[in-house]
Structure formats: structure tokens, C-alpha cells
Design an enzyme around this catalytic site. Sequence first.
Site, PDB file in Angstrom:
ATOM      1  N   CYS A  39       0.793  -1.238   0.000  1.00 50.71           N
ATOM      2  CA  CYS A  39       0.000   0.000   0.000  1.00 50.71           C
ATOM      3  C   CYS A  39       0.823   1.284   0.000  1.00 50.71           C
ATOM      4  O   CYS A  39       0.702   2.111  -0.904  1.00 50.71           O
ATOM      5  CB  CYS A  39      -0.934   0.019   1.213  1.00 50.71           C
ATOM      6  SG  CYS A  39      -1.935  -1.457   1.431  1.00 50.71           S
ATOM      7  N   HIS A  97      -2.453   6.405   4.334  1.00 48.29           N
ATOM      8  CA  HIS A  97      -1.379   5.430   4.579  1.00 48.29           C
ATOM      9  C   HIS A  97      -0.007   5.913   4.111  1.00 48.29           C
ATOM     10  O   HIS A  97       0.805   5.135   3.603  1.00 48.29           O
ATOM     11  CB  HIS A  97      -1.717   4.078   3.941  1.00 48.29           C
ATOM     12  CG  HIS A  97      -1.098   2.925   4.700  1.00 48.29           C
ATOM     13  ND1 HIS A  97      -1.286   1.607   4.358  1.00 48.29           N
ATOM     14  CD2 HIS A  97      -0.278   2.906   5.789  1.00 48.29           C
ATOM     15  CE1 HIS A  97      -0.632   0.822   5.187  1.00 48.29           C
ATOM     16  NE2 HIS A  97      -0.008   1.593   6.068  1.00 48.29           N
TER      17      HIS A  97
END
Length: 479
Positions: A39, A97
Site C-alpha cells: 500500500c 497510509h
Amino acid sequence: MGWGDLCSYGHPTQECGEIDKMVAEGMRFTQWYSADSLCSPSRAALLTGRLPIRVGVWGGERVFANDGSGGLPKNETTIAEVLKDAGYATGMVGKWHLGINEFLPGDGRHLPHHHGFDFVGTNLPFTNHWACDESKVHLAHPNPIKCFLYWNATLVQQPFRHDNLTASFLQDSVAFIHSNKDTPFFLYLSFAHMHTDMFSAPRFRETSRRGRYGDGLRELDWAVGEVLKTLVSLQIQHRTLVIFLSDHGGHLEICTEGGSNGILKGGKASTWDGGLRVPGIAWWPGVVAPGQVSQHLVSSMDVFQTAAELAGVTPPKDRIYDGKSLVPILLEKAPAVPTSKLPPSPRTLFHYCSDRLMAVRYGEYKAHFYSMELPTNYTEHCPSGVPKVEYYTSFDCYGPHITHHEPPLLYNIDRDPGELYPLPVGQYDEVIANILAAKLQHQASLVPGKAQCKETSTTLQPCCNPPFCYCNYKPASHR
């Protein structure tokens, strides 16, 4: 989301929906690659147009932790910053993130508003973690401290609720579009789907033949459709380019809830194509011709250069960019199928695991200098297709599960997309020589950024109402 998850990408049981309609009305890419198979690094590359190794999003477990002090460096220029300087309104909603705090638990020095986003709505600074599984299917005792939701830079919910998470993302995104319908805007909308743990709002549960994963994908599909309908209702679809993509391949180790990479080998965390090749769709009615299928080799890093060219701006020239503009492909100035199998300068992509260069894609060929061992115990690990615990092939890029190949493993990806049949390298001397030359040239120009994913500190864990770490505030925009 895996390359084989969507109806329009060949999944045999996933229901067709709004995303597939988007494919019919736009351009589907068959060889869209993420810059990384996890991610945080893939998102850093998307927003900067540069490899994660250059921007420093590597090291540690390769992703930012909930209590980490690292983040996307502020000296990196994002799409939002480039477009903001060109007069665009910039907005971010959903999963971030790319870091949270740096020195103090609430300083938020790595949050989106420090990277060019004027409007930041409901957002997950960390991620939708396995520990947030409210169903308790996999964890009898979830750890809600890792499950927190922000609105702009304020922690508003801990633990967050899944029931209205997607609807909240959609509400903020639609509001941003309405507020900026008469001006140029850039919206980075990053859904929590399709990440572990699987979830969906009550109205979507048990509606898919694929179970919980399919239910979640149907909710995602609905939300994407609502965004497109908003653009059409405001009559701004003809001047709005929408790009839909995934940040990496499906997470095969969580069985039926990890998605499908179709015929591709490997998945999330690996540098086999199943970890890197993702769905990629471009929608721009009246500009991008409907029903197009592009076989060009493209990267998520290309979004940065595409946005800059369309906005008529020049990014900072003091750094190396790894992406290329997709404008010639989108406007059909380049043929959908490359005219030459191996043109004089074929597109080259470099696939890293943290700071280790694992593989090089060179036109139709891919050379693995290192490869990850793939799990073989799916039957034991996935009783009834449901994983007992979460695990990855590995975060580690240097362990005993890594195999060094000298000479490299060579595949023709056009003919063997599943990477099943290594080519006899002795018969491909010119190809190997060209790949090695490209690799050496790349490494000579590479200055790795300081590793940001190594930095962790339990004192930086976000916590509302300490020491309880529990709250449920409603943002002003949702009241």
C-alpha cells in the site's frame, strides 16, 4: 484489488456493475502496473510519479505503521501540489497510509493537508487493518486501537465503524465536486475496499455469489457509480478525466477474501505479476473513445505526468521522474496495440522489494534477478476457503525465502502472462544484454531516499480521549 477481480477483467462470478459500465464507456488497460506490491510505497509513487526507493518509502515492513514517525517526505512534490499551483482545487478523501505523526501523538505532520490538499474529508490515515474486523471471523478479540478515522486532521472515531465508512467517503467526495463544479479540481478518492478486513454496509451483505469479498466489491462498485453520476448530473463529465485503479494485486494468502489475480502468478507483497499488475480504467466521455482496450505497458506513476500535461504545467526539474504521460494513449495518438514487439526503446519498469531491485520489465520481457517463494499450504491455511490468521508471502526482502537468479529468470509476458515457462536465456543474449544495460543505467542514476518505513514509536499511536482511545464524533459536514 486483483487484476482478475472485475467482471470486465474476466472474473466468472463477480457481478457486472458500474465499474464495468465505466470500462464500456472508456478505456481498459490490460498492462497497468502498480509501482509496488504494498500500500504505502505504491501510493507514494502514484502521487509523486517517482519510484518508492527514490522518495524514501521503503525499509522496515515496507509500509507505514500506525505508530510510525515516518511519512512521505515534504520535499517530494505531489500531484496535488503541482495542480494547486496551476489553480486547481485539490481534495483528498479515503485511505492515506503515507504517515501520520512525526514528533508528538497529535502533530499530524504527515497528513494530507501538508501535501497540497486544500480539502481533506473523511480519511483513514493508517488503513483498514485486520485488527478492525468487527465480525470476529478471524480474530476473537480485535484490537480497536489500530482502527481510527480522521476528518481533515482531527481524530473523530476510534474504533471506526464499517457500516457507513464507504458512504462517508462518498458523501465528502460528492460535496467536494459540487463545491468546485465551476472550477478545475483534482480529487484523490481512495476507498478502503478491497483491503483486509472485508466489510460492506448492511444493504450489500449477502448480495454476491462471491461471499464477503464480492459484497464489498459491490459496495465499491456502487460508490464509483455514484461519483460518475454526480459528474454527469452537473454536466461536467466532458471536462473531467476519471482514472480507476488498484494499488496492488490481490492478497492471495487470505484465500477467498483476498481477491483474484486471474492467471497471474503471486499476489500482494511479491514482485510476480500478480502482485503488481492491476485493473486500470480511464473514463472521459467525449474525449476518450468508448470501448477501447489498450495493451500498452503503463504504470501508476504515469498519472502524475498525465495530470501535469493536461493542466499545462511543468513539474519541478530538479529530480528524476519514472512515469510518462498517458495523454497520447488516451487521445488515441498512439495505437492501442504497440506496433512493434520490441521497439528501439521499449518501456522499462523496475520492480523493487524495499531497496532491493527484484525484477525488470523490458517491453514484452521480464527478468527476475530475485524472486519470492510462494506459499504452497493454501489447503491447510484456508479451511473452507477462509484464512485462520493473516499472513503474507513476506514483508522481508532479504530472507531465506528469496532466491537469487544468475543469470536472471526470463519470461515473455505477452506469451506467458502467468510466468510459468522461463525462457532459455542462452537464446536471448541480446534481450539479456539490453536489460542489464537498462538496469545498470538506472542504478547509476539512483539516489535512494532516507528509509521512512523503519521509524516507529509507541508514543505516537493516535489516541482520542487518552488513555481510553475511544471516541465517536461527527464531523461538522456530516451533521
